[in-house]
Design a protein around this motif. Structure first.
Motif, PDB file in Angstrom:
ATOM      1  N   THR A 172      14.047 -28.060  18.425  1.00  0.00           N
ATOM      2  CA  THR A 172      15.119 -27.295  19.049  1.00  0.00           C
ATOM      3  C   THR A 172      16.364 -27.396  18.183  1.00  0.00           C
ATOM      4  OG1 THR A 172      16.695 -27.258  20.902  1.00  0.00           O
ATOM      5  CG2 THR A 172      15.527 -29.319  20.532  1.00  0.00           C
ATOM      6  N   ASN A 182      15.339 -27.050  25.814  1.00  0.00           N
ATOM      7  CA  ASN A 182      15.088 -28.189  24.921  1.00  0.00           C
ATOM      8  C   ASN A 182      13.792 -28.900  25.288  1.00  0.00           C
ATOM      9  OD1 ASN A 182      17.472 -27.742  23.463  1.00  0.00           O
ATOM     10  ND2 ASN A 182      18.687 -29.082  24.784  1.00  0.00           N
ATOM     11  N   ASN A 222      19.178 -27.599  19.014  1.00  0.00           N
ATOM     12  CA  ASN A 222      20.191 -28.432  19.661  1.00  0.00           C
ATOM     13  C   ASN A 222      19.961 -29.923  19.452  1.00  0.00           C
ATOM     14  OD1 ASN A 222      21.315 -26.055  20.819  1.00  0.00           O
ATOM     15  ND2 ASN A 222      19.771 -26.132  22.428  1.00  0.00           N
ATOM     16  N   GLU A 223      18.957 -30.251  18.660  1.00  0.00           N
ATOM     17  CA  GLU A 223      18.622 -31.665  18.465  1.00  0.00           C
ATOM     18  C   GLU A 223      19.699 -32.370  17.647  1.00  0.00           C
ATOM     19  OE1 GLU A 223      14.940 -34.237  16.635  1.00  0.00           O
ATOM     20  OE2 GLU A 223      14.494 -32.426  17.797  1.00  0.00           O
ATOM     21  N   THR A 244      19.615 -24.482  29.135  1.00  0.00           N
ATOM     22  CA  THR A 244      19.507 -25.118  27.810  1.00  0.00           C
ATOM     23  C   THR A 244      18.730 -26.419  27.889  1.00  0.00           C
ATOM     24  OG1 THR A 244      21.627 -24.134  27.180  1.00  0.00           O
ATOM     25  CG2 THR A 244      20.797 -25.911  25.791  1.00  0.00           C
ATOM     26  N   ALA A 300      18.766 -34.158  22.383  1.00  0.00           N
ATOM     27  CA  ALA A 300      19.362 -32.824  22.246  1.00  0.00           C
ATOM     28  C   ALA A 300      20.448 -32.648  23.295  1.00  0.00           C
ATOM     29  CB  ALA A 300      18.304 -31.737  22.380  1.00  0.00           C
ATOM     30  N   CYS A 333      10.792 -26.799  24.174  1.00  0.00           N
ATOM     31  CA  CYS A 333      10.535 -26.919  22.729  1.00  0.00           C
ATOM     32  C   CYS A 333       9.759 -28.194  22.434  1.00  0.00           C
ATOM     33  CB  CYS A 333      11.841 -26.906  21.955  1.00  0.00           C
ATOM     34  SG  CYS A 333      12.675 -25.294  21.914  1.00  0.00           S
ATOM     35  N   ALA A 364      17.270 -35.444  27.038  1.00  0.00           N
ATOM     36  CA  ALA A 364      17.919 -34.137  27.147  1.00  0.00           C
ATOM     37  C   ALA A 364      19.272 -34.321  27.834  1.00  0.00           C
ATOM     38  CB  ALA A 364      17.042 -33.178  27.946  1.00  0.00           C
TER      39      ALA A 364
END
Length: 338
Positions: A324, A314, A326-327, A310, A94, A317, A72
């Motif tokens: 996610t 992540n 954002n991955e 965030t 992510a 998730c 992350a």
């Protein structure tokens, strides 16, 4: 989920703990992630890293062996992670794609204003009760031409702010933002044209193979004499040695940077009692028309809150076996191991 958070700064811990709400078991360490410190990740499910950490091929191989499944990022940029290797190893990565474009753009403007109006030098004089005004002349931003390289989230905010100052806006990007054209009168031009016409150049592009040393000797030679350059993107977007040459010969009138290509071993640490072995940063520090901040453009309450929330989102998730949005590894074509 057990998470080890590398490169932890004291100021960010309360934000992360508040966002976490005791859901994940977090361990904070001040060391940056590299091939040696990867050993600290043994027994964890995930790691969280910042821009100064290095998730190289060797480091990722070790993390995989240690059982790490997730990375992350606490940043938007991800040039410090080998995504192809992560995808091959089935390590999900992510980022935080948009924590606060206002924080970065406003910091870029702060650098510009401080340089232009000689605020640092003026304040230093006043501290010694020297109220002389010689050599403190700046220029009106109104009617100046600013070239914005990269008109994504941050570059768009920069355009909005500089439009408010009455600047003429030039933009350069692989994708054009029609709203900036219609709303602020920004004109998209080729990079060479932007450099020839701009009084001020502000850089807002990610670091990748196409943007590494984007600002180099050949491009600097095309710039207006006395141009001001602002970089709050990534250090290696500009060739530091070429920039120094441009400053020394007067092509570049002023430089404001929040990032530096060799910042990994310098930034986020106190070296005030050490001899710094970096000739380029020493030269830049000695120049009165250069202003350097230590990668703190993101440092606002709003940005730190969004980053922490965030990162935890992540992790949530992944902990729930969900994807996610954002991955980053989803955008990499996975390589079948041989």
């Amino acid at each position: 989920m057990k998470v080890i958070i590398y490169s932890t700064k004291d100021f960010e811990i309360p934000y992360i703990e508040r966002a976490n709400k005791k859901k994940h078991k977090l361990t904070f360490v001040s060391e940056a992630l590299n091939s040696k410190t990867a050993l600290k990740a043994v027994g964890y499910d995930a790691v969280s890293i910042f821009s100064g950490d290095q998730a190289s091929i060797i480091t990722l191989d070790k993390l995989k062996d240690f059982g790490i499944k997730y990375i992350a990022l606490r940043s938007a940029g991800y040039d410090n992670v080998n995504l192809n290797t992560a995808a091959r190893l089935n390590i999900k990565v992510a980022n935080v794609p948009s924590y606060s474009p206002y924080a970065i753009a406003e910091h870029a403007v702060s650098l510009l204003l401080a340089l232009n109006r000689k605020l640092i030098e003026s304040n230093e004089r006043v501290e010694h009760f020297n109220f002389d005004l010689n050599h403190l002349i700046g220029y009106d931003l109104n009617n100046k031409t600013i070239g914005i390289i990269g008109t994504g989230r941050i570059g768009s905010i920069m355009a909005k702010i500089m439009h408010g100052f009455g600047c003429n806006l030039l933009g350069c990007d692989i994708e054009e933002n029609k709203e900036l054209v219609d709303k602020y009168g920004l004109t998209y031009v080729a990079l060479n044209t932007l450099c020839k016409q701009a009084d001020i150049i502000s850089i807002h592009v990610p670091l990748n193979g196409d943007t590494h040393y984007l600002i180099n000797e050949a491009l600097i030679e095309k710039m207006k004499k006395g141009v001001t350059i602002i970089n709050t993107a990534r250090g290696a977007v500009i060739n530091t040695e070429d920039i120094i040459t441009g400053l020394e010969n007067g092509t570049i009138g002023a430089l404001g940077i929040d990032v530096y290509e060799n910042e990994q071993d310098l930034f986020f640490k106190d070296h005030s009692h050490e001899i710094v072995n970096d000739d380029n940063i020493i030269k830049l520090n000695a120049m009165p028309n250069v202003l350097i901040t230590g990668h703190h453009a993101f440092l606002t309450d709003e940005a730190l809150t969004n980053i922490a929330e965030t990162v935890i989102y992540n992790l949530d998730c992944w902990g729930d076996n969900k994807n996610t949005e954002n991955e980053l590894t989803n955008i990499i074509t996975k390589v079948t191991p041989t």
